[in-house]
Design a protein around this motif. Structure first.
Motif, PDB file in Angstrom:
ATOM      1  N   THR A 191       5.838   5.263  -9.597  1.00  0.00           N
ATOM      2  CA  THR A 191       6.830   4.987 -10.646  1.00  0.00           C
ATOM      3  C   THR A 191       7.529   6.274 -11.065  1.00  0.00           C
ATOM      4  OG1 THR A 191       5.545   3.096 -11.425  1.00  0.00           O
ATOM      5  CG2 THR A 191       7.143   4.014 -12.959  1.00  0.00           C
ATOM      6  N   GLU A 192       6.748   7.331 -11.250  1.00  0.00           N
ATOM      7  CA  GLU A 192       7.313   8.618 -11.656  1.00  0.00           C
ATOM      8  C   GLU A 192       8.171   9.224 -10.532  1.00  0.00           C
ATOM      9  OE1 GLU A 192       8.192  11.948 -14.038  1.00  0.00           O
ATOM     10  OE2 GLU A 192       7.576   9.902 -14.487  1.00  0.00           O
ATOM     11  N   ALA A 193       7.711   9.146  -9.296  1.00  0.00           N
ATOM     12  CA  ALA A 193       8.462   9.698  -8.161  1.00  0.00           C
ATOM     13  C   ALA A 193       9.796   8.975  -7.980  1.00  0.00           C
ATOM     14  CB  ALA A 193       7.630   9.613  -6.882  1.00  0.00           C
ATOM     15  N   VAL A 194       9.776   7.659  -8.118  1.00  0.00           N
ATOM     16  CA  VAL A 194      11.014   6.868  -7.988  1.00  0.00           C
ATOM     17  C   VAL A 194      11.978   7.219  -9.115  1.00  0.00           C
ATOM     18  CG1 VAL A 194      11.946   4.522  -8.132  1.00  0.00           C
ATOM     19  CG2 VAL A 194       9.963   4.995  -6.682  1.00  0.00           C
ATOM     20  N   GLY A 238      15.729   9.096  -8.924  1.00  0.00           N
ATOM     21  CA  GLY A 238      16.893   8.354  -9.403  1.00  0.00           C
ATOM     22  C   GLY A 238      17.133   7.066  -8.633  1.00  0.00           C
ATOM     23  N   LEU A 239      16.053   6.461  -8.135  1.00  0.00           N
ATOM     24  CA  LEU A 239      16.192   5.259  -7.300  1.00  0.00           C
ATOM     25  C   LEU A 239      15.619   3.997  -7.946  1.00  0.00           C
ATOM     26  CD1 LEU A 239      15.332   6.937  -3.892  1.00  0.00           C
ATOM     27  CD2 LEU A 239      17.547   6.015  -4.588  1.00  0.00           C
ATOM     28  N   GLU A 240      15.517   3.993  -9.263  1.00  0.00           N
ATOM     29  CA  GLU A 240      14.965   2.827  -9.954  1.00  0.00           C
ATOM     30  C   GLU A 240      15.759   1.556  -9.695  1.00  0.00           C
ATOM     31  OE1 GLU A 240      15.757   5.938 -11.272  1.00  0.00           O
ATOM     32  OE2 GLU A 240      15.204   5.810 -13.384  1.00  0.00           O
ATOM     33  N   ASP A 241      17.052   1.697  -9.407  1.00  0.00           N
ATOM     34  CA  ASP A 241      17.891   0.527  -9.159  1.00  0.00           C
ATOM     35  C   ASP A 241      17.707  -0.033  -7.747  1.00  0.00           C
ATOM     36  OD1 ASP A 241      19.096   2.894  -8.168  1.00  0.00           O
ATOM     37  OD2 ASP A 241      21.061   1.932  -8.128  1.00  0.00           O
ATOM     38  N   ARG A 242      17.029   0.724  -6.867  1.00  0.00           N
ATOM     39  CA  ARG A 242      16.864   0.280  -5.484  1.00  0.00           C
ATOM     40  C   ARG A 242      15.408   0.094  -5.066  1.00  0.00           C
ATOM     41  NH1 ARG A 242      19.622   4.346  -2.009  1.00  0.00           N
ATOM     42  NH2 ARG A 242      18.890   2.982  -0.357  1.00  0.00           N
ATOM     43  N   ILE A 250      19.629  -0.076   1.823  1.00  0.00           N
ATOM     44  CA  ILE A 250      18.320  -0.718   1.663  1.00  0.00           C
ATOM     45  C   ILE A 250      17.891  -0.803   0.202  1.00  0.00           C
ATOM     46  CG2 ILE A 250      15.847  -0.307   2.015  1.00  0.00           C
ATOM     47  CD1 ILE A 250      16.396   0.384   4.829  1.00  0.00           C
ATOM     48  N   LYS A 251      17.338  -1.946  -0.139  1.00  0.00           N
ATOM     49  CA  LYS A 251      16.606  -2.126  -1.395  1.00  0.00           C
ATOM     50  C   LYS A 251      15.142  -2.269  -0.989  1.00  0.00           C
ATOM     51  CE  LYS A 251      20.216  -3.829  -4.191  1.00  0.00           C
ATOM     52  NZ  LYS A 251      20.382  -3.561  -5.564  1.00  0.00           N
ATOM     53  N   GLY A 299       0.843  -1.191   0.000  1.00  0.00           N
ATOM     54  CA  GLY A 299       0.000   0.000   0.000  1.00  0.00           C
ATOM     55  C   GLY A 299       0.877   1.239   0.000  1.00  0.00           C
ATOM     56  N   CYS A 300       1.873   1.256  -0.875  1.00  0.00           N
ATOM     57  CA  CYS A 300       2.911   2.295  -0.856  1.00  0.00           C
ATOM     58  C   CYS A 300       2.457   3.641  -1.395  1.00  0.00           C
ATOM     59  CB  CYS A 300       4.148   1.812  -1.608  1.00  0.00           C
ATOM     60  SG  CYS A 300       3.935   1.672  -3.393  1.00  0.00           S
ATOM     61  N   GLY A 301       1.248   3.713  -1.949  1.00  0.00           N
ATOM     62  CA  GLY A 301       0.765   4.998  -2.463  1.00  0.00           C
ATOM     63  C   GLY A 301       1.695   5.545  -3.523  1.00  0.00           C
ATOM     64  N   GLU A 302       2.102   6.787  -3.350  1.00  0.00           N
ATOM     65  CA  GLU A 302       2.964   7.451  -4.327  1.00  0.00           C
ATOM     66  C   GLU A 302       4.447   7.152  -4.129  1.00  0.00           C
ATOM     67  OE1 GLU A 302       1.940  11.583  -4.234  1.00  0.00           O
ATOM     68  OE2 GLU A 302      -0.090  11.194  -4.910  1.00  0.00           O
ATOM     69  N   GLY A 303       4.777   6.276  -3.188  1.00  0.00           N
ATOM     70  CA  GLY A 303       6.155   5.826  -3.016  1.00  0.00           C
ATOM     71  C   GLY A 303       7.058   6.735  -2.215  1.00  0.00           C
TER      72      GLY A 303
END
Length: 84
Positions: free
Chosen positions: A61-64, A68-72, A45-46, A28-32
């Motif tokens: 997805t857009e916020a991540v 710049g945290l797409e790798d984590r 942390i990953k 339930g991460c919402g907007e991340g």
């Protein structure tokens, strides 16, 4: 409220664990934003965020990406029941 209440408490709890945490799951991460802040505070942390709402998932997805945290941070568009 989360910024001044839940986040400081969560950071304190994570820092209090004797063994360094490596992974974080947010159902339930919402907007991340919680995941992003955790990854900034704990560079080891990953994280994996699960969000059932398509709009929330796309916003996360857009916020991540912007952070710049797409790798984590991995994201999944599914309900808690679908996740199981």
């Amino acid at each position: 409220m989360s910024k001044f209440d839940a986040m400081p408490l969560s950071f304190y709890l994570m820092s209090s664990i004797p063994k360094e945490c490596q992974y974080l799951l947010d159902v339930g991460c919402g907007e991340g934003l919680y995941l992003i802040e955790f990854c900034r505070a704990f560079p080891q942390i990953k994280a994996w965020g699960v969000e059932p709402d398509k709009g929330g998932y796309l916003a996360a997805t857009e916020a991540v990406r912007k952070a710049g945290l797409e790798d984590r941070i991995a994201l999944t568009n599914a309900s808690a029941l679908e996740l199981l």
